[in-house]
Write an enzyme that holds these catalytic residues in place. Structure first.
Site, PDB file in Angstrom:
ATOM      1  N   GLU A 118       0.914  13.333   6.354  1.00 18.84           N
ATOM      2  CA  GLU A 118      -0.282  14.178   6.324  1.00 18.84           C
ATOM      3  C   GLU A 118      -1.238  13.648   5.262  1.00 18.84           C
ATOM      4  OE1 GLU A 118       0.757  18.281   5.849  1.00 18.84           O
ATOM      5  OE2 GLU A 118       1.997  18.289   7.663  1.00 18.84           O
ATOM      6  N   ASP A 136      15.920   5.924  10.019  1.00 20.59           N
ATOM      7  CA  ASP A 136      16.992   4.917  10.081  1.00 20.59           C
ATOM      8  C   ASP A 136      16.775   3.989  11.276  1.00 20.59           C
ATOM      9  OD1 ASP A 136      18.390   5.657   7.879  1.00 20.59           O
ATOM     10  OD2 ASP A 136      20.078   6.560   8.948  1.00 20.59           O
ATOM     11  N   ILE A 169      -0.053 -23.229   2.648  1.00 15.98           N
ATOM     12  CA  ILE A 169       0.227 -24.515   3.301  1.00 15.98           C
ATOM     13  C   ILE A 169      -0.969 -24.934   4.164  1.00 15.98           C
ATOM     14  CG2 ILE A 169       1.659 -25.570   5.120  1.00 15.98           C
ATOM     15  CD1 ILE A 169       4.074 -24.141   3.797  1.00 15.98           C
ATOM     16  N   GLU A 181       6.852   3.595   6.948  1.00 21.36           N
ATOM     17  CA  GLU A 181       8.282   3.901   7.128  1.00 21.36           C
ATOM     18  C   GLU A 181       9.055   3.761   5.813  1.00 21.36           C
ATOM     19  OE1 GLU A 181      10.250   3.496  10.607  1.00 21.36           O
ATOM     20  OE2 GLU A 181       8.504   3.045  11.842  1.00 21.36           O
ATOM     21  N   THR A 218       7.817   3.270   1.565  1.00 19.83           N
ATOM     22  CA  THR A 218       7.214   2.181   0.795  1.00 19.83           C
ATOM     23  C   THR A 218       8.305   1.319   0.142  1.00 19.83           C
ATOM     24  OG1 THR A 218       7.154   3.505  -1.215  1.00 19.83           O
ATOM     25  CG2 THR A 218       5.203   3.619   0.206  1.00 19.83           C
TER      26      THR A 218
HETATM   27  C1  LIG Z   1      -0.433   0.992   9.776  1.00 17.32           C
HETATM   28  C2  LIG Z   1       0.278   2.271   9.445  1.00 17.32           C
HETATM   29  C3  LIG Z   1       0.909   2.984  10.453  1.00 17.32           C
HETATM   30  C4  LIG Z   1       1.541   4.199  10.159  1.00 17.32           C
HETATM   31  N1  LIG Z   1       2.127   4.910  11.188  1.00 17.32           N
HETATM   32  C5  LIG Z   1       2.672   6.138  10.920  1.00 17.32           C
HETATM   33  C6  LIG Z   1       3.183   6.958  11.990  1.00 17.32           C
HETATM   34  O1  LIG Z   1       3.174   6.560  13.169  1.00 17.32           O
HETATM   35  N2  LIG Z   1       3.664   8.195  11.687  1.00 17.32           N
HETATM   36  C7  LIG Z   1       3.686   8.679  10.408  1.00 17.32           C
HETATM   37  O2  LIG Z   1       4.139   9.799  10.203  1.00 17.32           O
HETATM   38  N3  LIG Z   1       3.196   7.928   9.376  1.00 17.32           N
HETATM   39  C8  LIG Z   1       2.694   6.678   9.608  1.00 17.32           C
HETATM   40  N4  LIG Z   1       2.173   5.929   8.567  1.00 17.32           N
HETATM   41  C9  LIG Z   1       2.135   6.499   7.223  1.00 17.32           C
HETATM   42  C10 LIG Z   1       3.160   5.896   6.285  1.00 17.32           C
HETATM   43  O3  LIG Z   1       4.458   6.220   6.677  1.00 17.32           O
HETATM   44  C11 LIG Z   1       2.831   6.368   4.858  1.00 17.32           C
HETATM   45  O4  LIG Z   1       1.624   5.705   4.501  1.00 17.32           O
HETATM   46  C12 LIG Z   1       3.930   6.044   3.858  1.00 17.32           C
HETATM   47  O5  LIG Z   1       5.030   6.885   4.067  1.00 17.32           O
HETATM   48  C13 LIG Z   1       3.462   6.193   2.395  1.00 17.32           C
HETATM   49  O6  LIG Z   1       2.843   7.404   2.192  1.00 17.32           O
HETATM   50  P1  LIG Z   1       1.388   7.472   1.495  1.00 17.32           P
HETATM   51  O7  LIG Z   1       0.516   6.464   2.151  1.00 17.32           O
HETATM   52  O8  LIG Z   1       0.967   8.888   1.515  1.00 17.32           O
HETATM   53  O9  LIG Z   1       1.631   6.981   0.010  1.00 17.32           O
HETATM   54  P2  LIG Z   1       2.092   7.903  -1.241  1.00 17.32           P
HETATM   55  O10 LIG Z   1       3.312   8.651  -0.888  1.00 17.32           O
HETATM   56  O11 LIG Z   1       0.925   8.683  -1.729  1.00 17.32           O
HETATM   57  O12 LIG Z   1       2.464   6.790  -2.319  1.00 17.32           O
HETATM   58  C14 LIG Z   1       1.462   6.078  -3.060  1.00 17.32           C
HETATM   59  C15 LIG Z   1       2.157   5.104  -3.993  1.00 17.32           C
HETATM   60  O13 LIG Z   1       3.005   5.809  -4.912  1.00 17.32           O
HETATM   61  C16 LIG Z   1       4.338   5.320  -4.817  1.00 17.32           C
HETATM   62  N5  LIG Z   1       5.287   6.416  -4.992  1.00 17.32           N
HETATM   63  C17 LIG Z   1       5.261   7.633  -4.407  1.00 17.32           C
HETATM   64  N6  LIG Z   1       6.303   8.377  -4.812  1.00 17.32           N
HETATM   65  C18 LIG Z   1       7.016   7.601  -5.652  1.00 17.32           C
HETATM   66  C19 LIG Z   1       8.216   7.787  -6.412  1.00 17.32           C
HETATM   67  N7  LIG Z   1       8.932   8.920  -6.340  1.00 17.32           N
HETATM   68  N8  LIG Z   1       8.643   6.787  -7.208  1.00 17.32           N
HETATM   69  C20 LIG Z   1       7.954   5.607  -7.270  1.00 17.32           C
HETATM   70  N9  LIG Z   1       6.837   5.371  -6.578  1.00 17.32           N
HETATM   71  C21 LIG Z   1       6.364   6.354  -5.785  1.00 17.32           C
HETATM   72  C22 LIG Z   1       4.452   4.734  -3.405  1.00 17.32           C
HETATM   73  O14 LIG Z   1       5.500   3.780  -3.312  1.00 17.32           O
HETATM   74  C23 LIG Z   1       3.071   4.122  -3.246  1.00 17.32           C
HETATM   75  O15 LIG Z   1       3.046   2.864  -3.879  1.00 17.32           O
HETATM   76  C24 LIG Z   1       1.556   4.695   8.831  1.00 17.32           C
HETATM   77  C25 LIG Z   1       0.934   3.948   7.811  1.00 17.32           C
HETATM   78  C26 LIG Z   1       0.314   2.749   8.103  1.00 17.32           C
HETATM   79  C27 LIG Z   1      -0.342   1.973   6.997  1.00 17.32           C
END
Ligand SMILES: Cc1cc2nc3c(=O)[nH]c(=O)nc-3n(C[C@H](O)[C@H](O)[C@H](O)COP(=O)(O)OP(=O)(O)OC[C@H]3O[C@@H](n4cnc5c(N)ncnc54)[C@H](O)[C@@H]3O)c2cc1C
Length: 415
Positions: free
Chosen positions: A143, A256, A353, A379, A381
């Site tokens: 979301e 998974d 390269i 899926e 980070t």
């Molecule tokens: C091309 C693309 C396709 C996607 N397709 C789907 C889809 O089909 N369905 C769906 O539901 N989602 C989808 N997503 C969303 C994706 O799963 C999320 O972007 C991802 O889970 C990360 O969430 P966020 O972007 O809100 O980052 P955030 O959760 O806001 O994180 C931001 C940063 O903080 C870091 N961080 C957060 N919490 C912690 C912690 N506890 N400890 C250390 N570091 C932390 C993260 O690693 C990241 O670097 C897609 C994203 C992309 C880019």
């Protein structure tokens, strides 16, 4: 050298034939057009009407049996195993990531969840047409204000007689403007945190469901990503997947499977980077010899070989475990982390390269880099995968059989 050779301990002749079929499809029906499709994705209009290539390509993937590759024939699938799913993902992403993203959301996250958790009626109604590719499916967890911290979601599903009323916005959803069905996680009991989340099968055609494309993405430009909005959508209780409150568990079990497809695809992308680099390093001459003969170029090539083999081995180990119905969160997470980070590094080296030529879309390697970047985020980070591995090593987390495993592969019953 055949870069896919040496995996006989995991793969059969049937897998090798499948690899040829997928490769032929991707090279003949996608590769000649992918640069144009990718360029068109950089433009502002990203809805399905302005991306006319998407539906026909997905229809072909359905006809060829890719979308239901690891599902029993009785549910419309091809009756192959979970290693076959990896082979399909590798070969598709070897040509472009948008093809594998479809496998991840449609097959990995959505269809396999229906297979694992669905009632027989839900399977007949949704899984069968999805496995045949007659309907496309997406997965709605993220979301605007919750990604990694998925349990902080705001979407709600309020019980109303025989239905639920679904409200909320999901964003960054792959196939947002294309999918016919979505697996949607929403809070049925907001007071209970993760335990108050339930999962629902929602049809796009229902009143109150709408979508909007996301513009200006760095990569996966040939595909479709957007937001899906649910406004007072009436969802029959019969469309709840699993029990009320089981949604978070279902969402995590789905990951998974999704992460497995992402890891396999990243392996294919590493192979594409390596193949392009080997070709170019033999052709390009500096100081009177092919650049392949300079030691520092060789070092980049050798690191790519190492990352290709280690990624593939990790993916196949996870697939081997899935075939046996063993819980594989640790192994799948490790494969996803290693393969996606490696694929980004390999695409980066491939550009190096290629020198300046690698910096334009005359060669495919800049697209590989842009596409590889997303998989280090979606899926789960890179940081989340790192935390999970540390927790497993520390014993804070274990890999027990929690009724979360996919049904084991059964060649007799699936064929
Ligand atoms: C091309 C693309 C396709 C996607 N397709 C789907 C889809 O089909 N369905 C769906 O539901 N989602 C989808 N997503 C969303 C994706 O799963 C999320 O972007 C991802 O889970 C990360 O969430 P966020 O972007 O809100 O980052 P955030 O959760 O806001 O994180 C931001 C940063 O903080 C870091 N961080 C957060 N919490 C912690 C912690 N506890 N400890 C250390 N570091 C932390 C993260 O690693 C990241 O670097 C897609 C994203 C992309 C880019």
């Amino acid at each position: 050298m055949d870069l896919t050779a040496g995996y006989e301990m995991f793969l059969t002749d049937e897998h090798a034939m499948l690899r040829q079929t997928v490769r032929q499809f991707a090279e003949k029906e996608v590769a000649p057009f992918i640069r144009a499709w990718d360029r068109s994705g950089a433009e502002q209009h990203e809805g399905p009407e302005t991306r006319p290539h998407i539906r026909p390509v997905l229809k072909r993937m359905g006809e060829l049996g890719f979308l239901g590759i690891c599902l029993p024939r009785r549910y419309g699938g091809a009756g192959m195993d979970y290693l076959a799913l990896a082979v399909v993902c590798e070969e598709l992403e070897r040509v472009d990531s948008f093809l594998r993203v479809v496998m991840s959301v449609h097959t990995g996250l959505n269809s396999l969840s229906l297979f694992q958790w669905g009632s027989e009626e839900q399977k007949q109604r949704y899984l069968v047409p999805q496995a045949r590719g007659e309907q496309l499916a997406g997965y709605c967890l993220t979301e605007p204000d919750s990604g990694t911290d998925a349990a902080a979601m705001r979407a709600t599903a309020r019980r109303d007689g025989d239905s639920y009323i679904l409200n909320g916005e999901k964003t960054w959803i792959s196939l947002a403007d294309i999918a016919d069905n979505f697996l949607v996680m929403a809070k049925t009991d907001p007071e209970r945190g993760a335990r108050g989340i339930s999962a629902f099968i929602v049809e796009r055609r229902w009143p109150g469901v709408s979508s909007q494309p996301i513009h200006g993405k760095l990569g996966v430009r040939a595909g479709n990503t957007g937001s899906v909005i649910f406004q007072d959508v009436r969802v029959p209780a019969a469309n709840r997947l699993g029990e009320e409150g089981e949604g978070f568990k279902i969402a995590m079990a789905a990951l998974d499977n999704g992460r497995y497809t992402v890891a396999a695809g990243a392996t294919g992308l590493i192979q594409a980077s390596l193949e392009a680099s080997l070709r170019y390093a033999r052709e390009r001459h500096t100081f009177g010899k092919p650049i392949a003969e300079h030691q520092l170029v060789k070092r980049m090539l050798s690191h790519m070989v190492r990352k290709l083999d280690t990624s593939r081995l990790l993916v196949y180990r996870a697939g081997w475990m899935k075939n046996r119905g063993l819980r594989n969160t640790r192994e799948t997470t490790l494969a996803k982390w290693h393969a996606t980070v490696s694929s980004f590094e390999c695409a980066d080296d491939a550009i190096q390269i290629h020198g300046a030529y690698g910096y334009s879309d005359e060669y495919p390697v800049e697209r590989y880099l842009r596409n590889a970047r997303g998989a280090v985020i979606y899926e789960g980070t890179r940081e989340l995968q790192e935390l999970l591995q540390a927790d497993f090593a520390l014993g804070y987390r274990i890999n027990p059989p929690l009724r979360c495993e996919l049904p084991a592969y059964d060649p007799e019953a699936w064929g």
